[in-house]
Design a protein around this motif. Structure first.
Motif, PDB file in Angstrom:
ATOM      1  N   ALA A  26     -94.412  95.305  -9.295  1.00  8.75           N
ATOM      2  CA  ALA A  26     -94.537  96.417  -8.220  1.00  8.75           C
ATOM      3  C   ALA A  26     -93.718  97.821  -8.967  1.00  8.75           C
ATOM      4  N   VAL A  27     -94.438  98.824  -8.936  1.00 10.52           N
ATOM      5  CA  VAL A  27     -93.794 100.212  -9.499  1.00 10.52           C
ATOM      6  C   VAL A  27     -93.898 101.224  -8.262  1.00 10.52           C
ATOM      7  N   PRO A  28     -93.363 102.380  -8.430  1.00 12.22           N
ATOM      8  CA  PRO A  28     -93.663 103.446  -7.334  1.00 12.22           C
ATOM      9  C   PRO A  28     -94.907 103.994  -7.478  1.00 12.22           C
ATOM     10  N   SER A  62    -103.391 103.218  -3.552  1.00 16.24           N
ATOM     11  CA  SER A  62    -102.985 104.774  -2.844  1.00 16.24           C
ATOM     12  C   SER A  62    -104.219 105.568  -2.678  1.00 16.24           C
ATOM     13  N   LYS A  63    -105.291 105.566  -3.501  1.00 14.10           N
ATOM     14  CA  LYS A  63    -106.283 106.469  -3.531  1.00 14.10           C
ATOM     15  C   LYS A  63    -107.338 106.028  -2.293  1.00 14.10           C
ATOM     16  N   LEU A 106     -96.562 106.503   0.184  1.00 14.19           N
ATOM     17  CA  LEU A 106     -95.879 105.189   0.486  1.00 14.19           C
ATOM     18  C   LEU A 106     -95.217 104.512  -0.573  1.00 14.19           C
ATOM     19  N   LYS A 107     -95.531 105.009  -1.890  1.00  8.60           N
ATOM     20  CA  LYS A 107     -95.038 104.759  -3.154  1.00  8.60           C
ATOM     21  C   LYS A 107     -94.995 103.312  -3.578  1.00  8.60           C
ATOM     22  N   THR A 136     -89.739 101.310  -5.987  1.00  8.08           N
ATOM     23  CA  THR A 136     -91.048 101.021  -5.269  1.00  8.08           C
ATOM     24  C   THR A 136     -90.458 100.933  -3.751  1.00  8.08           C
ATOM     25  N   ALA A 137     -91.307 101.575  -2.930  1.00  5.23           N
ATOM     26  CA  ALA A 137     -90.816 101.647  -1.417  1.00  5.23           C
ATOM     27  C   ALA A 137     -91.290 100.393  -0.498  1.00  5.23           C
ATOM     28  N   SER A 138     -90.532  99.842   0.290  1.00  9.90           N
ATOM     29  CA  SER A 138     -90.990  98.417   0.782  1.00  9.90           C
ATOM     30  C   SER A 138     -92.018  98.583   1.688  1.00  9.90           C
TER      31      SER A 138
END
Ligand SMILES: Cc1ncc(COP(=O)(O)O)c(C=O)c1O
Length: 392
Positions: free
Chosen positions: A88-90, A229-230, A237-238, A264-266
């Motif tokens: 996972a990365v932001p 994300s797209k 939400l990163k 990265t955001a949970s």
């Protein structure tokens, strides 16, 4: 579920960067969509809020994301990866920067096939890297890679950014093309950053083939970036994913990438897991709407701006329009912002090959898309019909 068709006023009131950054314009630049997100994402975020689970990311949450990403890759692209290959990365641009910093030697040039996504140009200078542009070749009905030019740009070893689907031209690469690229990359001792962020947004008639699947060499020399994300409209939400198809890279990231992953955001992890596992029906409906939009845009341009060059995108909701025939100067997007009140991206930001072009985000209600083209045509017609300046 039906795709909501908000008005411009409603979209401004809802907020978002695309509709509020440049006041009073119709927003069609940055890649945000105007349709909200999937119910599965809402439920996952509501549950997180209910539990007040705003802690650092617990291992179970990360494990679910990795498993959901592997399931998504197998189901959507026939790509079998193990959850352990996923990090996972932001966001994808952070993955791009990590690829340059951690996986290429200082001085390695970055090669972009242009026109290219604008931030691809911004990161390499921050890392002290040179950019080499390799313009795509526009054919009568598509875009081809300039193999010899690519080979010479990568000579001695470089980092190729392969964006598939290719923002901004909407090209979805075929297997033979990916294989040819992988041979050039291998022959030059280069590496590939495979940005596949738009992969879930491929229209009927095309199919997304992950670059890492085309050959063993491609798997070895590439690192892939994915994101919901797209497709699910959750860039704020990163959470994006890097997929490692080479053991040495995976080990290196485990050793050096801790603080990249840590950002990265949970909520993004939870939303992405839900999107990949339960968002399929919503996505299918979105894709059908976007497919109709790309047909509508082509028809509108043919009718209202017949000199514009345009090929409907095979993937992504980004459209690329050649306005050179209308001679709108250095920055056609600026002309259209000032005279038509629409906010598009200037093609020149996508590289030298983008001069005289604009990039339009078509993930908008059909009425808005129609108004965008109407306003473009009126502004361009008005300009051409303007009386000669009597003071000259
Ligand atoms: C091709 C491409 N790559 C990367 C990004 C940026 O993604 P992120 O917000 O995950 O950095 C975008 C955003 O539109 C994109 O179109």
């Amino acid at each position: 579920m039906t795709i909501p068709e908000y008005t411009p006023d409603q979209l401004r009131a809802r907020g978002g960067l695309k509709w509020t950054a440049i006041p009073e314009t119709l927003g069609a630049f940055i890649a945000e969509a105007d349709f909200g997100t999937a119910p599965a994402v809402h439920s996952a975020l509501a549950e997180l809020t209910e539990k007040e689970l705003f802690t650092y990311t617990p291992p179970a949450m990360l494990r679910d994301l990795r498993e959901a990403t592997a399931e998504h890759c197998a189901r959507s692209f026939g790509w079998d990866i193990a959850p352990a290959q996923v990090a996972a990365v932001p966001d994808v641009i952070t993955a791009y920067r990590a690829m340059i910093d951690l996986f290429t030697a200082p001085g390695t040039p970055v090669v972009l096939m242009t026109p290219a996504y604008m931030p691809f140009f911004k990161v390499p200078p921050l890392c002290g890297r040179e950019i080499r542009e390799v313009p795509m070749i526009r054919t009568a009905d598509g875009w081809d890679v300039d193999g010899p030019a690519l080979e010479s740009a990568l000579a001695g070893g470089g980092l190729l950014v392969l964006c598939n689907p290719h923002n901004p031209i909407g090209k979805v690469y075929e297997r033979t093309e990916l294989e040819a690229i992988s041979r050039i990359v291998e022959a030059t001792g280069s590496r590939v950053f495979a940005d596949e962020i738009h992969a879930p947004l491929v229209f009927p008639g095309a199919r997304h083939i992950p670059y890492a699947t085309v050959s063993e060499a491609a798997a070895e020399h590439s690192i892939t970036a994915l994101s919901a994300s797209k497709a699910f409209n959750i860039p704020g939400l990163k959470c994006a994913q890097m997929v490692f198809t080479n053991r040495v890279d995976a080990a290196r990231f485990a050793e050096l990438g801790e603080f990249v992953a840590h950002s990265t955001a949970s909520p993004g992890i939870v939303a992405t897991t839900a999107a990949y596992r339960e968002g399929g029906d919503w996505l299918a409906e979105l894709l059908a709407y976007l497919d109709d939009n790309r047909a509508a845009l082509a028809a509108l341009l043919a009718e209202r701006l017949p000199e514009a060059g345009h090929l409907p995108s095979a993937g992504s909701y980004i459209a690329w329009v050649d306005l050179r025939a209308y001679d709108l100067g250095e920055d056609p997007a600026r002309f259209l912002r000032e005279s038509a009140g629409i906010a598009l991206t200037n093609g020149r930001e996508c590289g030298e090959a983008g001069a005289g072009h604009v990039r339009i985000n078509t993930a908008t209600p059909r009425a808005v898309l129609t108004e965008i083209v109407e306003r473009m045509a009126e502004a361009i017609d008005g300009r051409q019909e303007a009386p000669a300046d009597p003071t000259r």
